[in-house]
Design an enzyme around this catalytic site. Sequence first.
Site, mmCIF file in Angstrom:
data_model
loop_
_atom_site.group_PDB
_atom_site.id
_atom_site.type_symbol
_atom_site.label_atom_id
_atom_site.label_comp_id
_atom_site.label_asym_id
_atom_site.label_seq_id
_atom_site.Cartn_x
_atom_site.Cartn_y
_atom_site.Cartn_z
ATOM 1 N N ASP A 59 0.863 -0.848 -0.162
ATOM 2 C CA ASP A 59 0.352 0.057 -0.114
ATOM 3 C C ASP A 59 0.895 1.265 0.224
ATOM 4 O OD1 ASP A 59 -1.454 2.076 0.795
ATOM 5 O OD2 ASP A 59 -2.911 1.076 1.976
ATOM 6 N N ILE A 60 0.778 2.260 -1.046
ATOM 7 C CA ILE A 60 2.064 3.520 -1.346
ATOM 8 C C ILE A 60 1.573 4.050 0.473
ATOM 9 C CG2 ILE A 60 2.364 3.106 -4.239
ATOM 10 C CD1 ILE A 60 -0.092 5.187 -3.902
ATOM 11 N N ASN A 86 0.804 6.901 -10.549
ATOM 12 C CA ASN A 86 -0.131 6.695 -11.220
ATOM 13 C C ASN A 86 -1.675 5.917 -10.221
ATOM 14 O OD1 ASN A 86 -1.994 5.759 -13.955
ATOM 15 N ND2 ASN A 86 -1.597 3.968 -12.734
ATOM 16 N N TYR A 150 -13.223 14.509 -5.584
ATOM 17 C CA TYR A 150 -12.492 13.762 -6.011
ATOM 18 C C TYR A 150 -11.161 14.226 -6.847
ATOM 19 C CZ TYR A 150 -9.965 11.506 -10.544
ATOM 20 O OH TYR A 150 -9.254 10.457 -11.289
ATOM 21 N N GLY A 151 -12.353 15.852 -7.802
ATOM 22 C CA GLY A 151 -11.136 16.671 -8.435
ATOM 23 C C GLY A 151 -10.239 17.619 -7.326
ATOM 24 N N ALA A 152 -10.698 17.744 -5.880
ATOM 25 C CA ALA A 152 -9.200 18.630 -5.651
ATOM 26 C C ALA A 152 -8.717 18.243 -5.634
ATOM 27 C CB ALA A 152 -10.197 19.244 -3.806
ATOM 28 N N LYS A 154 -6.687 16.015 -7.156
ATOM 29 C CA LYS A 154 -6.089 15.618 -8.422
ATOM 30 C C LYS A 154 -5.939 17.629 -9.169
ATOM 31 C CE LYS A 154 -6.342 11.272 -10.087
ATOM 32 N NZ LYS A 154 -5.089 10.894 -10.047
HETATM 33 N N1 LIG Z 1 -9.970 6.066 -15.396
HETATM 34 C C1 LIG Z 1 -10.115 6.957 -15.948
HETATM 35 O O1 LIG Z 1 -11.273 7.103 -16.955
HETATM 36 C C2 LIG Z 1 -9.555 8.277 -15.326
HETATM 37 C C3 LIG Z 1 -9.391 9.708 -15.733
HETATM 38 C C4 LIG Z 1 -8.562 10.616 -15.170
HETATM 39 C C5 LIG Z 1 -7.468 9.642 -13.939
HETATM 40 N N2 LIG Z 1 -7.405 8.434 -14.065
HETATM 41 C C6 LIG Z 1 -6.668 8.341 -13.030
HETATM 42 O O2 LIG Z 1 -5.468 7.816 -13.905
HETATM 43 C C7 LIG Z 1 -5.042 6.404 -12.643
HETATM 44 C C8 LIG Z 1 -5.070 4.609 -12.817
HETATM 45 O O3 LIG Z 1 -6.672 4.549 -12.497
HETATM 46 P P1 LIG Z 1 -7.168 3.611 -13.264
HETATM 47 O O4 LIG Z 1 -8.746 4.165 -14.077
HETATM 48 O O5 LIG Z 1 -6.393 2.815 -14.232
HETATM 49 O O6 LIG Z 1 -7.742 2.914 -12.450
HETATM 50 P P2 LIG Z 1 -7.014 1.410 -11.801
HETATM 51 O O7 LIG Z 1 -7.640 0.088 -12.798
HETATM 52 O O8 LIG Z 1 -8.142 0.888 -10.570
HETATM 53 O O9 LIG Z 1 -5.878 1.506 -11.019
HETATM 54 C C9 LIG Z 1 -5.615 2.181 -10.231
HETATM 55 C C10 LIG Z 1 -5.016 1.232 -9.642
HETATM 56 O O10 LIG Z 1 -3.943 1.949 -8.382
HETATM 57 C C11 LIG Z 1 -3.748 0.847 -7.847
HETATM 58 N N3 LIG Z 1 -3.263 1.360 -5.912
HETATM 59 C C12 LIG Z 1 -4.710 2.142 -5.183
HETATM 60 N N4 LIG Z 1 -4.860 2.744 -3.824
HETATM 61 C C13 LIG Z 1 -3.852 1.477 -4.191
HETATM 62 C C14 LIG Z 1 -2.669 2.211 -2.876
HETATM 63 N N5 LIG Z 1 -2.935 2.723 -1.449
HETATM 64 N N6 LIG Z 1 -1.651 1.635 -2.875
HETATM 65 C C15 LIG Z 1 -0.874 0.843 -4.014
HETATM 66 N N7 LIG Z 1 -1.122 1.109 -5.384
HETATM 67 C C16 LIG Z 1 -3.136 1.023 -4.911
HETATM 68 C C17 LIG Z 1 -4.612 -0.652 -8.050
HETATM 69 O O11 LIG Z 1 -3.820 -2.092 -7.355
HETATM 70 P P3 LIG Z 1 -4.379 -2.316 -5.836
HETATM 71 O O12 LIG Z 1 -5.871 -2.315 -6.175
HETATM 72 O O13 LIG Z 1 -4.017 -3.664 -5.778
HETATM 73 O O14 LIG Z 1 -3.861 -1.385 -5.222
HETATM 74 C C18 LIG Z 1 -4.728 -0.153 -9.448
HETATM 75 O O15 LIG Z 1 -4.175 -0.748 -9.673
HETATM 76 C C19 LIG Z 1 -5.654 7.420 -11.458
HETATM 77 O O16 LIG Z 1 -4.605 8.060 -10.734
HETATM 78 C C20 LIG Z 1 -6.886 7.627 -11.708
HETATM 79 O O17 LIG Z 1 -7.026 8.925 -10.830
HETATM 80 C C21 LIG Z 1 -8.764 7.613 -14.591
#
Ligand SMILES: NC(=O)c1ccc[n+]([C@@H]2O[C@H](COP(=O)([O-])OP(=O)(O)OC[C@H]3O[C@@H](n4cnc5c(N)ncnc54)[C@H](OP(=O)(O)O)[C@@H]3O)[C@@H](O)[C@H]2O)c1
Length: 248
Positions: A59-60, A86, A150-152, A154
């Site tokens: 967990d980061i 990410n 969430y927006g805040a 980011k």
């Molecule tokens: N999808 C979109 O439309 C979108 C749009 C804009 C920005 N983003 C951003 O893109 C990034 C990736 O998101 P995604 O959409 O690809 O979603 P995702 O598939 O749910 O990816 C999130 C990843 O973060 C890991 N994670 C979450 N909490 C963690 C923690 N405390 N410690 C370590 N790892 C953690 C999760 O793995 P584990 O659960 O195994 O820890 C998962 O692999 C995020 O920052 C998100 O805000 C996404």
Amino acid sequence: MTLTGKSVVITGAATGIGRGITECVLKSGANVTIVGRREEPLRDLADRYGPAVTVVATDICAPGAAEQIVAAATESFGRLDAVVNNAGLARFGRLESIDPALFDAMFAVNVRAPAELIRCALPQLRANRGSVVNISSVGGALSMPGRAFYGATKAALNSLTRSLARELAPDVRVNAIMPGPVETPMWNETGLDEAGTRRLRADLLSSTPMGRFGDESEIGRWVCVLLDPEVSAWMTGALIPVDGGRTA
Ligand SMILES: NC(=O)c1ccc[n+]([C@@H]2O[C@H](COP(=O)([O-])OP(=O)(O)OC[C@H]3O[C@@H](n4cnc5c(N)ncnc54)[C@H](OP(=O)(O)O)[C@@H]3O)[C@@H](O)[C@H]2O)c1
């Protein structure tokens, strides 16, 4: 474009956008330390790419996690050139209904942990003239009714990106990508019910001029561009929307 010989840490690497980034970075020739809480999807990815990948299941936000990640990267590959923050947490809801504790949880994952990882990696990043790419969101630039917390977080990550870009220049470059909507596992874990998720999908699609959601690889390729000093050595503090025109 090549990242041959570079050592890159990627958090949240096994799913969604993180997986797209990891595959692009590996194809560009780098060694990668992949991070997430669940070990199994990380191992699956590592098994496909062999010795170019090191796994850190943590967990980061846990105490000592950043030190553990940096140590794993330097021990495995002898150096660390870049960090891609990410991993993210997205919990949606209107102000009256959302649990305020979720704001703290999102801030911890989306802002504090990235800052801590950059801090721990700094000696290596400085020594190698390295760089950081933060995966922010268009939500950090647009108004986000129903997704304000969430927006805040980011927007805070965008601010961190710009401030650290100045603070760490010229040794370390710090940039961010603001993805638009990319269909990933995150969309099923926002706390919205099924109808709410359906409405959100439809709203996002209709507000994206390119008329489709993005693909993970479209974010991954931009990360590679920002990491490659041959292309981006003069870029720092940039917040780049890769969003199908959503912020246009
Ligand atoms: N999808 C979109 O439309 C979108 C749009 C804009 C920005 N983003 C951003 O893109 C990034 C990736 O998101 P995604 O959409 O690809 O979603 P995702 O598939 O749910 O990816 C999130 C990843 O973060 C890991 N994670 C979450 N909490 C963690 C923690 N405390 N410690 C370590 N790892 C953690 C999760 O793995 P584990 O659960 O195994 O820890 C998962 O692999 C995020 O920052 C998100 O805000 C996404």
